[in-house]
Design a protein around this motif. Structure first.
Motif, mmCIF file in Angstrom:
data_model
loop_
_atom_site.group_PDB
_atom_site.id
_atom_site.type_symbol
_atom_site.label_atom_id
_atom_site.label_comp_id
_atom_site.label_asym_id
_atom_site.label_seq_id
_atom_site.Cartn_x
_atom_site.Cartn_y
_atom_site.Cartn_z
ATOM 1 N N GLY A 51 -3.024 -9.787 0.441
ATOM 2 C CA GLY A 51 -1.817 -9.181 0.830
ATOM 3 C C GLY A 51 -1.476 -10.657 1.946
ATOM 4 O O GLY A 51 -2.282 -11.682 1.843
ATOM 5 N N ASP A 52 -0.724 -10.559 3.260
ATOM 6 C CA ASP A 52 0.042 -10.898 3.718
ATOM 7 C C ASP A 52 -0.856 -11.638 4.779
ATOM 8 O O ASP A 52 -1.828 -10.845 5.247
ATOM 9 N N ARG A 60 6.591 -11.574 10.286
ATOM 10 C CA ARG A 60 7.189 -9.640 10.207
ATOM 11 C C ARG A 60 7.260 -9.284 11.067
ATOM 12 O O ARG A 60 8.356 -8.146 11.657
ATOM 13 N N GLY A 93 0.405 0.183 1.463
ATOM 14 C CA GLY A 93 1.722 -1.445 1.461
ATOM 15 C C GLY A 93 1.730 -1.471 3.274
ATOM 16 O O GLY A 93 3.164 -1.553 3.176
ATOM 17 N N CYS A 94 1.881 -0.251 4.448
ATOM 18 C CA CYS A 94 2.480 -0.393 5.490
ATOM 19 C C CYS A 94 2.668 -1.711 5.610
ATOM 20 O O CYS A 94 3.554 -1.706 7.273
ATOM 21 N N GLY A 95 2.234 -2.804 5.888
ATOM 22 C CA GLY A 95 2.054 -3.828 6.319
ATOM 23 C C GLY A 95 2.051 -3.763 7.980
ATOM 24 O O GLY A 95 0.959 -3.538 8.136
ATOM 25 N N TYR A 99 7.643 0.229 9.832
ATOM 26 C CA TYR A 99 8.586 1.256 9.612
ATOM 27 C C TYR A 99 6.882 2.711 10.416
ATOM 28 O O TYR A 99 7.904 3.929 10.493
ATOM 29 N N ASP A 116 -2.560 -0.727 4.328
ATOM 30 C CA ASP A 116 -2.550 -2.862 3.371
ATOM 31 C C ASP A 116 -3.759 -3.163 3.212
ATOM 32 O O ASP A 116 -4.676 -2.967 3.939
ATOM 33 N N ILE A 117 -3.895 -3.869 1.886
ATOM 34 C CA ILE A 117 -5.240 -4.887 1.500
ATOM 35 C C ILE A 117 -4.932 -6.035 3.066
ATOM 36 O O ILE A 117 -6.420 -6.398 2.604
ATOM 37 N N ALA A 142 -6.994 -0.943 2.553
ATOM 38 C CA ALA A 142 -7.291 -0.864 1.446
ATOM 39 C C ALA A 142 -6.310 -1.026 0.394
ATOM 40 O O ALA A 142 -5.412 -2.210 0.981
ATOM 41 N N SER A 143 -6.893 -0.868 -0.673
ATOM 42 C CA SER A 143 -5.813 -0.928 -1.623
ATOM 43 C C SER A 143 -4.800 -0.311 -2.568
ATOM 44 O O SER A 143 -5.084 1.414 -2.467
ATOM 45 N N SER A 144 -3.386 -0.064 -2.675
ATOM 46 C CA SER A 144 -2.504 0.472 -3.347
ATOM 47 C C SER A 144 -3.128 1.127 -4.268
ATOM 48 O O SER A 144 -2.810 1.999 -5.070
ATOM 49 N N TYR A 145 -3.780 -0.049 -5.000
ATOM 50 C CA TYR A 145 -4.159 0.549 -6.657
ATOM 51 C C TYR A 145 -5.649 1.184 -7.195
ATOM 52 O O TYR A 145 -5.820 2.138 -7.323
ATOM 53 N N THR A 160 7.188 0.864 0.937
ATOM 54 C CA THR A 160 8.566 -0.270 1.184
ATOM 55 C C THR A 160 8.311 -1.581 0.851
ATOM 56 O O THR A 160 6.936 -1.996 1.081
ATOM 57 N N PHE A 161 9.137 -2.230 -0.054
ATOM 58 C CA PHE A 161 8.575 -3.605 -0.568
ATOM 59 C C PHE A 161 8.218 -4.324 -0.764
ATOM 60 O O PHE A 161 7.088 -4.514 0.045
ATOM 61 N N PRO A 163 3.815 -2.720 -3.486
ATOM 62 C CA PRO A 163 3.509 -2.186 -4.533
ATOM 63 C C PRO A 163 3.588 -0.917 -4.789
ATOM 64 O O PRO A 163 3.654 0.034 -3.665
HETATM 65 C C1 LIG Z 1 7.123 -7.220 1.210
HETATM 66 S S1 LIG Z 1 5.427 -6.699 2.752
HETATM 67 C C2 LIG Z 1 6.303 -4.917 2.930
HETATM 68 C C3 LIG Z 1 4.964 -4.029 4.389
HETATM 69 C C4 LIG Z 1 5.571 -3.079 5.245
HETATM 70 N N1 LIG Z 1 6.326 -2.068 4.202
HETATM 71 C C5 LIG Z 1 7.543 -3.798 5.663
HETATM 72 O O1 LIG Z 1 8.369 -3.100 5.077
HETATM 73 O O2 LIG Z 1 7.228 -4.207 6.110
HETATM 74 C C6 LIG Z 1 3.876 -6.003 1.484
HETATM 75 C C7 LIG Z 1 2.770 -5.532 1.811
HETATM 76 O O3 LIG Z 1 2.306 -5.082 1.217
HETATM 77 C C8 LIG Z 1 0.986 -5.066 0.798
HETATM 78 N N2 LIG Z 1 0.239 -5.499 0.104
HETATM 79 C C9 LIG Z 1 -0.090 -6.308 -1.320
HETATM 80 N N3 LIG Z 1 -0.899 -5.934 -2.411
HETATM 81 C C10 LIG Z 1 -1.624 -4.666 -1.664
HETATM 82 C C11 LIG Z 1 -1.948 -4.432 -2.297
HETATM 83 N N4 LIG Z 1 -2.690 -4.391 -3.992
HETATM 84 N N5 LIG Z 1 -2.652 -2.775 -2.198
HETATM 85 C C12 LIG Z 1 -1.778 -2.944 -0.756
HETATM 86 N N6 LIG Z 1 -0.789 -3.716 -0.034
HETATM 87 C C13 LIG Z 1 -0.598 -4.119 -0.685
HETATM 88 C C14 LIG Z 1 0.962 -6.687 2.141
HETATM 89 O O4 LIG Z 1 -0.045 -6.832 2.302
HETATM 90 C C15 LIG Z 1 2.149 -6.609 2.528
HETATM 91 O O5 LIG Z 1 1.810 -6.100 3.900
#
Ligand SMILES: C[S@@+](CC[C@H](N)C(=O)[O-])C[C@H]1O[C@@H](n2cnc3c(N)ncnc32)[C@H](O)[C@@H]1O
Ligand SMILES: [Zn+2]
Length: 276
Positions: A51-52, A60, A93-95, A99, A116-117, A142-145, A160-161, A163
């Motif tokens: 992740g980020d 961001r 994947g809340c970043g 939001y 978020d990961i 945690a992971s979205s998977y 939002t943007f 997985p």
């Molecule tokens: C493009 S960012 C979007 C974050 C937030 N939703 C936003 O729009 O500001 C993608 C996010 O997904 C997270 N991410 C990537 N792979 C992931 C996974 N397998 N599980 C959870 N989060 C993940 C990244 O760490 C990152 O914070």
């Protein structure tokens, strides 16, 4: 309503004991000083370093705090409230929480779970929640998977943007649960791409293979905004996937800009979980 976490090792429901979440098999996960819990395991699809990274989270945060995407956050928050008012919402994947904090303030009767990961991102979510004085949100690394929630427990998942994971979202959602997916429209940030690429391309639509869901609503939100400094342009660029695909020459061209009019374009889709 607040959801209970499940153990990422054995899948059983956890309770708080002291400063940790603990499952019946005594797997234990410390609650960080700021209040989030790290439920990432080092095996399988949950690599701890994914992740980020900290620089991306910082960029961001700086960009989002400039307000260019506030219209998106308020539109999604409004649509979410229309389709599933109240209840428990997972921001997958809340970043860094921009939001999630806006959604939580818009819907005080709902409870928001951000995952978020990236641990750095989740840590920043807590800063946002504390600063806003919100008590209807909680965060976990945690992971979205492998979402750390019981099956059929949540009313809504928002991605939002980030997985989009058909099987896992269908698992955690209740019967008739709602999934909101936000993705870039074809013209999103076209002018930014035109600044670095000789042949800029429009974004392609992604179908995500959402076999367990039926689309119920779709809105395209497009508006123009002006980036007013080299730093803002750089922060936005760092948030995008183009960052990894740009030549040194493209980066050099970008670094010479200190003002840029760009299109912000988003596709907001609302899906309902199909019956079993
Ligand atoms: C493009 S960012 C979007 C974050 C937030 N939703 C936003 O729009 O500001 C993608 C996010 O997904 C997270 N991410 C990537 N792979 C992931 C996974 N397998 N599980 C959870 N989060 C993940 C990244 O760490 C990152 O914070
Ligand atoms: Zn366990």
């Amino acid at each position: 309503m607040q959801l209970r976490y499940i153990c990422p090792v054995c899948g059983r429901t956890m309770d708080i004991s002291g400063h940790s979440y603990v499952c019946p098999a005594r797997h234990s996960f410390d609650i960080a000083r700021k209040g989030y819990v790290n439920l990432l395991t080092t095996s399988g699809r949950n690599p701890a370093k994914a992740g980020d990274d900290p620089d991306m989270v910082k960029a961001r945060t700086a960009f989002l705090d400039s307000g260019h995407y506030e219209r998106l956050a308020r539109t999604v928050g409004g649509m979410a409230g229309d389709h599933a008012p109240g209840g428990s919402v997972i921001d997958s994947g809340c970043g860094e929480g921009y939001y999630t904090a806006i959604y939580a303030a818009m819907q005080p009767d709902a409870f928001f779970h951000g995952i978020d990961i990236s641990k750095t991102a989740v840590n920043h979510c807590m800063t946002r929640i504390h600063a806003a004085g919100l008590n209807n949100a909680a965060f976990a690394a945690a992971s979205s998977y492998a979402l750390p929630f019981e099956s059929s427990s949540a009313d809504m998942v928002i991605s939002t943007f980030a997985p989009v994971v058909n099987d896992e979202y269908a698992r955690v959602l209740k019967k008739d649960g709602v999934l909101v997916v936000v993705s870039p429209s074809p013209r999103h940030l076209f002018e930014l791409k035109a600044a670095v690429y000789d042949e800029p391309y429009e974004n392609k639509a992604n179908s995500y293979g959402l076999d367990s869901f039926a689309e119920e609503d779709r809105r395209i939100l497009e508006y123009q905004t002006t980036l007013v400094s080299a730093q803002q342009i750089h922060d936005l660029f760092l948030m995008t996937p183009y960052f990894y695909k740009t030549s040194a020459e493209g980066m050099e061209r970008l670094s010479r800009l200190d003002r840029l009019d760009v299109t912000c374009g988003f596709v907001i889709q609302v899906f309902r979980k199909k019956g079993e």
